[in-house]
Design a protein around this motif. Structure first.
Motif, PDB file in Angstrom:
ATOM      1  N   UNK A 119       0.838  -1.192   0.000  1.00  0.00           N
ATOM      2  CA  UNK A 119       0.000   0.000   0.000  1.00  0.00           C
ATOM      3  C   UNK A 119       0.876   1.245   0.000  1.00  0.00           C
ATOM      4  N   UNK A 120       0.341   2.295  -0.597  1.00  0.00           N
ATOM      5  CA  UNK A 120       1.074   3.551  -0.690  1.00  0.00           C
ATOM      6  C   UNK A 120       0.841   4.397   0.558  1.00  0.00           C
ATOM      7  N   UNK A 121       1.711   5.370   0.760  1.00  0.00           N
ATOM      8  CA  UNK A 121       1.518   6.319   1.858  1.00  0.00           C
ATOM      9  C   UNK A 121       0.219   7.096   1.671  1.00  0.00           C
ATOM     10  N   UNK A 122      -0.116   7.380   0.412  1.00  0.00           N
ATOM     11  CA  UNK A 122      -1.354   8.108   0.122  1.00  0.00           C
ATOM     12  C   UNK A 122      -2.564   7.319   0.607  1.00  0.00           C
ATOM     13  N   UNK A 123      -2.595   6.016   0.311  1.00  0.00           N
ATOM     14  CA  UNK A 123      -3.722   5.194   0.755  1.00  0.00           C
ATOM     15  C   UNK A 123      -3.747   5.062   2.275  1.00  0.00           C
ATOM     16  N   UNK A 124      -2.585   4.918   2.872  1.00  0.00           N
ATOM     17  CA  UNK A 124      -2.521   4.779   4.325  1.00  0.00           C
ATOM     18  C   UNK A 124      -2.976   6.053   5.024  1.00  0.00           C
ATOM     19  N   UNK A 125      -2.579   7.212   4.495  1.00  0.00           N
ATOM     20  CA  UNK A 125      -3.004   8.487   5.086  1.00  0.00           C
ATOM     21  C   UNK A 125      -4.512   8.665   4.958  1.00  0.00           C
ATOM     22  N   UNK A 126      -5.050   8.340   3.773  1.00  0.00           N
ATOM     23  CA  UNK A 126      -6.493   8.454   3.572  1.00  0.00           C
ATOM     24  C   UNK A 126      -7.232   7.471   4.474  1.00  0.00           C
ATOM     25  N   UNK A 127      -6.671   6.279   4.639  1.00  0.00           N
ATOM     26  CA  UNK A 127      -7.284   5.300   5.533  1.00  0.00           C
ATOM     27  C   UNK A 127      -7.295   5.768   6.970  1.00  0.00           C
ATOM     28  N   UNK A 128      -6.213   6.414   7.415  1.00  0.00           N
ATOM     29  CA  UNK A 128      -6.158   6.925   8.782  1.00  0.00           C
ATOM     30  C   UNK A 128      -7.201   8.024   8.992  1.00  0.00           C
ATOM     31  N   UNK A 160     -18.258   3.920  -4.084  1.00  0.00           N
ATOM     32  CA  UNK A 160     -18.325   4.926  -5.153  1.00  0.00           C
ATOM     33  C   UNK A 160     -17.807   6.286  -4.713  1.00  0.00           C
ATOM     34  N   UNK A 161     -17.997   6.601  -3.442  1.00  0.00           N
ATOM     35  CA  UNK A 161     -17.564   7.902  -2.910  1.00  0.00           C
ATOM     36  C   UNK A 161     -16.806   7.700  -1.603  1.00  0.00           C
ATOM     37  N   UNK A 162     -15.619   7.118  -1.675  1.00  0.00           N
ATOM     38  CA  UNK A 162     -14.868   6.807  -0.440  1.00  0.00           C
ATOM     39  C   UNK A 162     -14.504   8.074   0.339  1.00  0.00           C
ATOM     40  N   UNK A 163     -14.454   7.925   1.641  1.00  0.00           N
ATOM     41  CA  UNK A 163     -14.037   9.016   2.508  1.00  0.00           C
ATOM     42  C   UNK A 163     -12.556   9.344   2.262  1.00  0.00           C
ATOM     43  N   UNK A 164     -12.268  10.626   2.015  1.00  0.00           N
ATOM     44  CA  UNK A 164     -10.881  11.099   1.891  1.00  0.00           C
ATOM     45  C   UNK A 164     -10.088  10.398   0.780  1.00  0.00           C
ATOM     46  N   UNK A 165     -10.780   9.921  -0.219  1.00  0.00           N
ATOM     47  CA  UNK A 165     -10.099   9.118  -1.248  1.00  0.00           C
ATOM     48  C   UNK A 165     -10.869   9.227  -2.558  1.00  0.00           C
TER      49      UNK A 165
END
Length: 245
Positions: A179-188, A237-242
């Motif tokens: 996973x990328x840092x971008x995905x991890x940050x959005x996940x957090x 379809x509309x993920x939070x922060x992503x």
């Protein structure tokens, strides 16, 4: 299961520091047979060969046990179980877990149910449905000790699907690829929005194959706001922060 397949499975489990009794190995062998037989009738999985099933289903599912987050008498829901992974391997290796494999495709859930019964895994209770619906049901919302997912969706999507099902103090155990840092940050950020906090994101290599994996562990630290999860399909379809890919 051939002797070569059995040796491969033991090699993979040993690499994960997981032992398996002869009885558990026999259950894995029966599971392999049932999966291959079922695949002839219904499209359960794209993996057909013994080697692929052993490494990419059995050992890969067992890797969710890394870190000991699924040890003990726990109520677990497996979102997007498909043909029963990781639920069935986890139930073989940790029979004390009370597992609800969840999938929206009835034919796959029917297979998981019949297979669990054939293997004598009486703590496995499959269910047809979607996480968004269960997350709003009083019988399931904030009722589980653990949610486990394997390669289902991007982290921000998983947070909204999984955390409403967790009791406070419970854990999401998400096994993903690299996973990328971008995905991890959005996940957090998404976790914080729905009541969670990322505790760890541990990269590792799948035994034998060497494929990149990441085990992401998220703790439910407060109640999920009533507006989550949103209606079916919206989290994807509309993920939070992503931005949906």
């Amino acid at each position: 299961m051939t002797p070569e397949g059995s040796a491969l499975l033991r090699r993979g489990l040993n690499a994960l520091r997981l032992g398996a009794t002869d009885d558990q190995m026999a259950l894995f062998a029966r599971l392999l047979d049932l999966l291959q037989e079922g695949n002839e009738r219904v499209n359960l999985t794209a993996l057909k060969t013994e080697e692929d099933i052993v490494l990419k289903h059995f050992v890969d599912s067992a890797s969710c046990l890394n870190g000991g987050h699924l040890d003990g008498d726990l109520r677990v829901v497996d979102i997007g179980t498909g043909a029963g992974f990781p639920s069935l391997p986890l139930a073989i290796l940790r029979p004390e877990l009370r597992i609800t494999p969840l999938d929206s495709i009835r034919k796959k859930v029917d297979f998981v149910r019949a297979t669990a019964q054939a293997l004598g895994l009486d703590t496995v209770h499959p269910m047809v449905g979607r996480a968004e619906t269960l997350g709003r049901s009083p019988e399931h919302r904030q009722r589980y000790d653990r949610v486990v997912v394997r390669a289902v969706a991007a982290l921000p999507i998983l947070m909204e699907l999984a955390l409403p099902l967790l009791a406070e103090g419970g854990l999401l155990v998400a096994q993903k690829g690299a996973i990328t840092e971008e995905e991890l940050d959005a996940g957090a950020n998404a976790a914080a929005e729905v009541g969670g906090e990322v505790e760890e994101a541990t990269p590792f290599l799948l035994p034998v194959l060497g494929d990149a994996r990441t085990l992401v562990v998220v703790r439910k630290v407060r109640a999920t706001p009533a507006r989550y999860p949103r209606r079916e399909g919206v989290p994807t379809q509309q993920p939070l922060f992503w931005r949906a890919k």
